[in-house]
Design an enzyme around this catalytic site. Structure first.
Site, PDB file in Angstrom:
ATOM      1  N   VAL A 255     -22.736   3.434  -6.267  1.00 40.17           N
ATOM      2  CA  VAL A 255     -22.768   4.533  -7.229  1.00 40.17           C
ATOM      3  C   VAL A 255     -24.201   5.023  -7.438  1.00 40.17           C
ATOM      4  CG1 VAL A 255     -22.338   5.111  -9.653  1.00 40.17           C
ATOM      5  CG2 VAL A 255     -20.633   3.838  -8.365  1.00 40.17           C
TER       6      VAL A 255
ATOM      7  N   GLU B 134     -18.172   7.833 -12.719  1.00 45.17           N
ATOM      8  CA  GLU B 134     -18.259   8.275 -11.329  1.00 45.17           C
ATOM      9  C   GLU B 134     -16.893   8.131 -10.676  1.00 45.17           C
ATOM     10  OE1 GLU B 134     -20.995   9.509  -9.508  1.00 45.17           O
ATOM     11  OE2 GLU B 134     -19.164   9.888  -8.369  1.00 45.17           O
TER      12      GLU B 134
ATOM     13  N   LEU C 192     -16.360   8.662  -7.219  1.00 48.54           N
ATOM     14  CA  LEU C 192     -16.474   8.767  -5.745  1.00 48.54           C
ATOM     15  C   LEU C 192     -15.641   7.716  -5.031  1.00 48.54           C
ATOM     16  CD1 LEU C 192     -18.521   6.403  -4.472  1.00 48.54           C
ATOM     17  CD2 LEU C 192     -20.204   7.823  -5.604  1.00 48.54           C
TER      18      LEU C 192
ATOM     19  N   GLU D 226     -15.205   5.426  -1.573  1.00 42.09           N
ATOM     20  CA  GLU D 226     -15.978   4.893  -0.456  1.00 42.09           C
ATOM     21  C   GLU D 226     -15.558   5.633   0.798  1.00 42.09           C
ATOM     22  OE1 GLU D 226     -16.230   0.672  -0.056  1.00 42.09           O
ATOM     23  OE2 GLU D 226     -16.325   0.424  -2.215  1.00 42.09           O
TER      24      GLU D 226
ATOM     25  N   LYS E 220     -12.121   7.442 -16.776  1.00 39.54           N
ATOM     26  CA  LYS E 220     -12.344   6.687 -15.534  1.00 39.54           C
ATOM     27  C   LYS E 220     -11.245   5.634 -15.342  1.00 39.54           C
ATOM     28  CE  LYS E 220     -14.469   4.522 -12.155  1.00 39.54           C
ATOM     29  NZ  LYS E 220     -15.074   4.937 -10.953  1.00 39.54           N
TER      30      LYS E 220
ATOM     31  N   PHE F 106      -1.876   9.872  -2.411  1.00 47.24           N
ATOM     32  CA  PHE F 106      -1.629   8.518  -2.932  1.00 47.24           C
ATOM     33  C   PHE F 106      -0.152   8.166  -2.976  1.00 47.24           C
ATOM     34  CE2 PHE F 106      -5.656   6.557  -3.928  1.00 47.24           C
ATOM     35  CZ  PHE F 106      -6.469   7.586  -3.523  1.00 47.24           C
TER      36      PHE F 106
ATOM     37  N   CYS G  72     -12.681  -0.855  -6.801  1.00 47.21           N
ATOM     38  CA  CYS G  72     -12.348  -0.147  -8.048  1.00 47.21           C
ATOM     39  C   CYS G  72     -10.945  -0.418  -8.574  1.00 47.21           C
ATOM     40  CB  CYS G  72     -12.526   1.353  -7.859  1.00 47.21           C
ATOM     41  SG  CYS G  72     -14.244   1.823  -7.803  1.00 47.21           S
TER      42      CYS G  72
HETATM   43  C1  UDX Z   1     -11.071   4.712  -5.571  1.00 43.61           C
HETATM   44  C2  UDX Z   1     -10.854   6.077  -6.217  1.00 43.61           C
HETATM   45  O1  UDX Z   1     -10.163   6.926  -5.284  1.00 43.61           O
HETATM   46  C3  UDX Z   1     -12.171   6.676  -6.641  1.00 43.61           C
HETATM   47  O2  UDX Z   1     -11.962   7.928  -7.295  1.00 43.61           O
HETATM   48  C4  UDX Z   1     -12.875   5.703  -7.595  1.00 43.61           C
HETATM   49  O3  UDX Z   1     -14.129   6.197  -8.007  1.00 43.61           O
HETATM   50  C5  UDX Z   1     -13.036   4.335  -6.928  1.00 43.61           C
HETATM   51  O4  UDX Z   1     -11.757   3.857  -6.476  1.00 43.61           O
HETATM   52  P1  UDX Z   1     -11.866   3.807  -3.205  1.00 43.61           P
HETATM   53  O5  UDX Z   1     -11.688   2.443  -3.769  1.00 43.61           O
HETATM   54  O6  UDX Z   1     -13.093   4.116  -2.438  1.00 43.61           O
HETATM   55  O7  UDX Z   1     -11.798   4.896  -4.381  1.00 43.61           O
HETATM   56  O8  UDX Z   1     -10.636   4.050  -2.224  1.00 43.61           O
HETATM   57  P2  UDX Z   1      -9.319   4.931  -2.141  1.00 43.61           P
HETATM   58  O9  UDX Z   1      -9.456   5.875  -1.006  1.00 43.61           O
HETATM   59  O10 UDX Z   1      -8.965   5.516  -3.434  1.00 43.61           O
HETATM   60  O11 UDX Z   1      -8.261   3.795  -1.726  1.00 43.61           O
HETATM   61  C6  UDX Z   1      -8.081   2.642  -2.526  1.00 43.61           C
HETATM   62  C7  UDX Z   1      -7.052   1.719  -1.927  1.00 43.61           C
HETATM   63  O12 UDX Z   1      -5.766   2.289  -2.022  1.00 43.61           O
HETATM   64  C8  UDX Z   1      -7.245   1.392  -0.446  1.00 43.61           C
HETATM   65  O13 UDX Z   1      -7.016   0.011  -0.252  1.00 43.61           O
HETATM   66  C9  UDX Z   1      -6.188   2.207   0.259  1.00 43.61           C
HETATM   67  O14 UDX Z   1      -5.764   1.589   1.450  1.00 43.61           O
HETATM   68  C10 UDX Z   1      -5.081   2.217  -0.769  1.00 43.61           C
HETATM   69  N1  UDX Z   1      -4.194   3.391  -0.689  1.00 43.61           N
HETATM   70  C11 UDX Z   1      -4.655   4.641  -0.962  1.00 43.61           C
HETATM   71  C12 UDX Z   1      -2.834   3.197  -0.393  1.00 43.61           C
HETATM   72  O15 UDX Z   1      -2.387   2.070  -0.167  1.00 43.61           O
HETATM   73  N2  UDX Z   1      -2.004   4.300  -0.379  1.00 43.61           N
HETATM   74  C13 UDX Z   1      -2.447   5.560  -0.636  1.00 43.61           C
HETATM   75  O16 UDX Z   1      -1.619   6.502  -0.606  1.00 43.61           O
HETATM   76  C14 UDX Z   1      -3.816   5.745  -0.928  1.00 43.61           C
END
Ligand code: UDX
Length: 462
Positions: free
Chosen positions: A26, A170, A172, A174, A223, A268, A279
């Site tokens: 972050v 935040e 964002l 990854e 958040k 999602f 997160c």
């Molecule tokens: C997340 C949030 O999206 C972000 O806004 C916040 O700031 C931090 O947490 P991140 O952890 O980087 O971001 O990953 P993200 O792309 O959201 O995916 C999180 C997890 O969910 C991954 O393990 C991914 O495989 C899983 N996922 C995501 C699913 O299983 N199905 C989906 O449809 C989407």
């Protein structure tokens, strides 16, 4: 609080210097985004070795584009790596705190780094400075920081300083940190004074994003609410995947049909082995613990967490059914990172799956495009490979555990020849199941129609 504020009445400096304390994901992304938008950013990282490496241009995270941008900003002087917190506070009117808040043993965020920074800042704080909490912390942390600073002032017998504490969570992701921090969909700012509101509006003025102003408690809850809502969406679709399997439906079709309702949306709704990362697991458990500390049991979030905790077991159950005895079987796990485009294995479902397979007595081989070494540190008793074809040699079954798009493009006919068995469990619904069945695999995704049956029903003349 007024929604539109004239900064001139507070006599703010025209050119703000901005501080960033803590250079993790972050902090680095925040510094780069602010610098790219023309701010002069002073950073401080308390780990001297990490700070030294960053001064030499080595960014300690894998994030597409960030190393080049960070290095460029350091070279042009828009980012300065300071030797001390005092140096940052000397020049910066607004200081973002982006230190880690790892989960403590009871799931609540460990605030010791936030406390440390607040204590250290107290001695060097200047009149009118705004301390902005970027780290994800419980709503009452705002008061905790203020009280810590005030207590330190009293302890050091310093005169009280008029300062502000604000909250700016935040969002964002990854793998997309550069885009998400340069062009955020919204900037949520929690303040309790017009002065802090003006300062943060000034800082973010060059960003082409809506600034949503509110009180500090609500801002921090935005958040938690956003992450818990997205995590719940994933657990919901994973629950639907189970119902689809039992009822004979296809969760990808269900998700497609649902997503055309704009109130639900497309994102999602990918069923799979569940969510991991730094997160969602932390923030869902964090909000559970916040709710409980307030005397309320958050039932929906509790259900999302419990569905997710069991989700990797779905893959193990499928393997047991398709391979038979796991003891002595060789299973290749493709993907170790918690999602694609990152080398991060924190709370990775893949590692939980591997631990489960090892406990069941399987021999595990594993591959990832980015992160073999991170996984090796956590799980030594696995054979790791940088080449996916080497990883599958002699195995009874392959499990896709991370949604790396490259797995789709592998030569699956070649993989079939290299394997001993023919089972593929697609834990991310990534591959073309019919095609794999056509190549002679026994293929199962998560909540998908059984393509193996289609193949066995097909007449030899088809
Ligand atoms: C997340 C949030 O999206 C972000 O806004 C916040 O700031 C931090 O947490 P991140 O952890 O980087 O971001 O990953 P993200 O792309 O959201 O995916 C999180 C997890 O969910 C991954 O393990 C991914 O495989 C899983 N996922 C995501 C699913 O299983 N199905 C989906 O449809 C989407």
């Amino acid at each position: 609080m007024a929604d539109v504020i004239d900064g001139r009445e507070f006599g703010l400096k025209v050119e703000l210097a901005v501080g960033v304390v803590g250079l993790g994901y972050v902090g680095i992304a925040t510094a780069v985004a602010l610098a790219q938008h023309g701010r002069n950013v002073k950073c401080y990282e308390r780990d001297p070795e990490k700070a030294r490496r960053m001064r030499d241009g080595n960014v300690p995270i894998f994030e597409p584009g960030i190393e080049e941008l960070f290095g460029g900003c350091v070279a042009t002087g828009s980012i300065t790596l300071c030797q001390s917190l005092a140096e940052v506070l000397l020049d910066s009117q607004v200081v973002f705190v982006a230190v880690g808040t790892p989960p403590a043993s009871d799931g609540s965020p460990d605030l010791s780094y936030v406390d440390q920074v607040a204590t250290e800042m107290a001695g060097v704080l200047q009149l009118g400075q705004v301390i902005v909490l970027k780290s994800t912390v419980p709503p009452n942390t705002y008061h905790r920081v203020r009280l810590t600073i005030e207590r330190e002032h009293t302890r050091m017998q310093l005169p009280p300083v008029d300062f502000d504490v604000a909250v700016n969570p935040e969002f964002l992701r990854e793998g997309q940190a550069v885009k998400d921090s340069l062009f955020p969909e919204r900037i949520v700012v929690g303040v309790d004074s017009d002065r802090a509101a003006v300062a943060l509006r000034d800082v973010y003025a060059p960003f082409d994003s809506p600034i949503v102003l509110m009180d500090t408690v609500s801002a921090m809850l935005v958040k938690y609410a956003s992450n818990c809502f997205l995590a719940t969406k994933i657990s919901f679709i994973n629950e639907m995947a189970r119902i689809c399997e039992l009822a004979g439906g296809d969760v990808s079709e269900v998700a497609r049909g649902m997503s055309m309702d704009t109130r639900i949306g497309q994102q999602f709704l990918r069923a799979g082995l569940g969510y991991g990362g730094s997160c969602f697991p932390k923030d869902t458990v964090g909000l559970l613990s916040i709710g409980r500390s307030l005397g309320y049991e958050p039932e929906v979030i509790k259900a999302a967490v419990s569905v997710n905790a069991r989700q990797y077991v779905v893959a193990i159950d499928k393997l047991v059914r398709l391979v038979g005895q796991l003891r002595g079987a060789t299973i290749t796990v493709l993907g170790l990172a918690f999602k694609s485009d990152t080398d991060d294995t924190r709370e990775s479902v893949s590692l939980k799956l591997i631990s489960g397979l090892l406990e069941a007595g399987a021999v595990v081989r594993a591959h990832d495009y980015r992160t073999v070494e991170n996984a090796r540190r956590e799980l030594a008793e696995v054979a790791y490979f940088a080449d996916p074809y080497e990883a599958v040699v002699g195995c009874d079954a392959v499990v896709i555990a991370t949604e790396w798009i490259d797995y789709r493009g592998l030569d699956w006919a070649r993989i079939k020849q290299l394997m001993k068995g023919n089972v593929v469990v697609d834990g991310r619904n990534l591959l073309d199941g019919s095609r794999l069945v056509g190549l002679g695999f026994r293929y199962e995704g998560i909540g998908l129609l059984d393509h193996n049956e289609e193949e066995s029903l097909r007449s030899p003349h088809d």
